[in-house]
Write a protein that holds these residues in place. Structure first.
Motif, mmCIF file in Angstrom:
data_model
loop_
_atom_site.group_PDB
_atom_site.id
_atom_site.type_symbol
_atom_site.label_atom_id
_atom_site.label_comp_id
_atom_site.label_asym_id
_atom_site.label_seq_id
_atom_site.Cartn_x
_atom_site.Cartn_y
_atom_site.Cartn_z
ATOM 1 N N VAL A 1 0.835 -1.208 0.000
ATOM 2 C CA VAL A 1 0.000 0.000 0.000
ATOM 3 C C VAL A 1 0.865 1.252 0.000
ATOM 4 C CG1 VAL A 1 -1.626 1.347 1.385
ATOM 5 C CG2 VAL A 1 -2.012 -1.093 1.045
ATOM 6 N N LEU A 2 1.931 1.255 0.779
ATOM 7 C CA LEU A 2 2.831 2.413 0.826
ATOM 8 C C LEU A 2 3.670 2.538 -0.440
ATOM 9 C CD1 LEU A 2 4.074 2.172 4.529
ATOM 10 C CD2 LEU A 2 2.367 3.740 3.585
ATOM 11 N N LEU A 3 3.944 1.406 -1.077
ATOM 12 C CA LEU A 3 4.776 1.424 -2.283
ATOM 13 C C LEU A 3 4.075 2.119 -3.439
ATOM 14 C CD1 LEU A 3 7.345 0.480 -3.750
ATOM 15 C CD2 LEU A 3 6.185 -1.683 -4.219
ATOM 16 N N VAL A 4 2.753 1.975 -3.534
ATOM 17 C CA VAL A 4 2.010 2.550 -4.663
ATOM 18 C C VAL A 4 2.232 4.056 -4.786
ATOM 19 C CG1 VAL A 4 -0.282 2.986 -5.597
ATOM 20 C CG2 VAL A 4 0.297 0.715 -4.763
ATOM 21 N N PRO A 5 1.948 4.872 -3.746
ATOM 22 C CA PRO A 5 2.211 6.314 -3.902
ATOM 23 C C PRO A 5 3.693 6.644 -4.005
ATOM 24 C CG PRO A 5 1.553 5.817 -1.649
ATOM 25 C CD PRO A 5 1.338 4.572 -2.445
ATOM 26 N N ALA A 6 4.537 5.822 -3.384
ATOM 27 C CA ALA A 6 5.979 6.101 -3.442
ATOM 28 C C ALA A 6 6.506 5.993 -4.867
ATOM 29 C CB ALA A 6 6.733 5.139 -2.527
ATOM 30 N N LEU A 7 5.930 5.093 -5.654
ATOM 31 C CA LEU A 7 6.389 4.910 -7.035
ATOM 32 C C LEU A 7 6.026 6.091 -7.932
ATOM 33 C CD1 LEU A 7 5.623 1.121 -7.591
ATOM 34 C CD2 LEU A 7 7.873 2.181 -7.418
ATOM 35 N N VAL A 8 5.041 6.888 -7.523
ATOM 36 C CA VAL A 8 4.662 8.060 -8.321
ATOM 37 C C VAL A 8 4.985 9.356 -7.581
ATOM 38 C CG1 VAL A 8 2.872 6.884 -9.624
ATOM 39 C CG2 VAL A 8 2.284 7.908 -7.432
ATOM 40 N N SER A 9 5.864 9.274 -6.588
ATOM 41 C CA SER A 9 6.191 10.444 -5.772
ATOM 42 C C SER A 9 7.192 11.377 -6.430
ATOM 43 C CB SER A 9 6.754 9.974 -4.420
ATOM 44 O OG SER A 9 7.989 9.291 -4.618
ATOM 45 N N GLY A 10 7.794 10.944 -7.506
ATOM 46 C CA GLY A 10 8.845 11.737 -8.148
ATOM 47 C C GLY A 10 10.226 11.171 -7.900
ATOM 48 N N LEU A 11 10.352 10.275 -6.928
ATOM 49 C CA LEU A 11 11.628 9.595 -6.700
ATOM 50 C C LEU A 11 11.917 8.640 -7.854
ATOM 51 C CD1 LEU A 11 11.217 8.569 -2.939
ATOM 52 C CD2 LEU A 11 12.799 10.298 -3.816
#
Length: 384
Positions: free
Chosen positions: A208-218
């Motif tokens: 669940v945390l990985l999903v937004p992290a992948l589109v965070s700009g990192l």
């Protein structure tokens, strides 16, 4: 093992070509700089998926997803189309191939239907649905740098029409080819809780945390690697025996590295000049169809990422660059090595005990790839 051996052969051929053509060390270092984040992301996301599957996350998700279909296979399939498209657009085609494939296969088994239509939907939309945003495909990230900092919204505005068409065409083909399977109804069977609630909670939370992290700009390899490290630590405490060398997709990494090196060396032997002659020039609808066609054929011959790098010089304008992206993103539906997503998808299928004939895969791809690339390019050309 066969994929790994082919990769070793490609590395040897690439090294020989680089030596013969006198490729400067700086050029090889620049190539390595471009591809190592791609390969590290593939390794990390594969480890995350394997461990999440061991924690039974995908089984539980599949069982809950089955309830949404209310006994109608076509409704459930429609949800998969939406999920695959959204996952590819926001998380990348490789993530869709790795994360969604086990869900749809387990879902099909749970409701007692043929998993192949669901699996094909996943891999086709993982490829054809990767035109929406820069993060959708690593080729897009490479192309974004040539579009003068256009940004995610500018990129989406430029590619929206062909992206929508590229999703619609394979969906229509799938609906026709598998109409009988999709017309069936099903009865839900009772599921059960995860065997290890602690592993399940940790794995589900990480995903669940990985999903937004992948589109965070990192850079996408950073959150993927962090997720892999966290899950590996949890499994080291709870189920150490799961942490085995087989978790690492070393064959795919060797194969991809060999492809990149061989194609880069081939550029020194005149590949760029040949591509430029084939792709022509200009931005008329016919010219753009020509560029997209060359991109699609190249992707199926040598894989879409090295094909994009080899053909990038023909993208002399934003329109031609988008046409090239249509070809290399939506076109690799024929050969099993045409994209890393397809290779990852097949690895997931094999791990789940699902067999699909490559001849059938290629036969269907020969129908849907030209239709998809042609329709998406024509829509883009006429509405520009």
């Amino acid at each position: 093992m066969r994929t790994g051996l082919v990769g070793v052969g490609l590395l040897i051929v690439g090294a020989i070509l680089a030596a013969v053509t006198g490729t400067p060390a700086d050029d090889l270092a620049a190539l390595a700089e471009r591809i190592w984040p791609v390969l590290l992301f593939v390794v990390a996301i594969t480890v995350v998926t394997e461990l999440a599957a061991e924690a039974e996350v995908f089984r539980v998700v599949a069982e809950r997803l089955a309830r949404l279909g209310r006994g109608r296979t076509v409704v459930l399939w429609a949800f998969i189309v939406v999920f695959a498209t959204a996952s590819t657009a926001f998380l990348s085609l490789d993530t869709t191939a790795v994360l969604l494939t086990p869900v749809v296969v387990l879902l099909a088994r749970h409701i007692g239907v043929n998993p192949i239509p669901f699996a094909l939907t996943t891999v086709w939309l993982a490829n054809t649905g990767s035109l929406f945003l820069p993060v959708s495909n690593l080729t897009n990230l490479l192309a974004e740098h040539r579009l003068d900092g256009i940004g995610a919204l500018g990129f989406a505005a430029l590619t929206l029409v062909p992206a929508l068409v590229a999703v619609l065409v394979p969906v229509v083909v799938l609906a026709i080819v598998y109409r009988r399977e999709l017309a069936r109804t099903y009865t839900l069977s009772a599921g059960g809780p995860a065997g290890d609630p602690v592993l399940f909670r940790w794995s589900a939370t990480v995903l669940v945390l990985l999903v937004p992290a992948l589109v965070s700009g990192l850079d996408v390899w950073i959150p993927a690697l962090a997720a892999a490290v966290v899950l590996a630590a949890v499994f080291a405490v709870r189920r150490r025996e799961v942490l085995r060398p087989g978790l690492l997709p070393w064959q795919l990494v060797v194969f991809a590295a060999g492809l990149f090196l061989a194609v880069d060396a081939a550029r020194s032997l005149g590949l760029t000049e040949i591509v430029e002659a084939l792709a022509g020039s200009g931005s008329s609808p016919v010219d753009l169809m020509r560029v997209a066609g060359v991109g699609a054929v190249g992707a199926n011959l040598i894989n879409n990422l090295p094909a994009y790098l080899a053909f990038e010089p023909v993208g002399t304008s934003p329109d031609r660059l988008v046409a090239l992206l249509i070809g290399v993103n939506a076109g690799p539906l024929v050969t099993p090595w045409a994209s890393l997503a397809t290779l990852l998808w097949h690895e997931r299928l094999r791990g789940l005990g699902v067999e699909i004939s490559w001849w059938r895969f290629a036969g269907l791809g020969l129908i849907v790839a030209p239709l998809t690339v042609g329709a998406a390019t024509l829509a883009f050309a006429l509405l520009r």
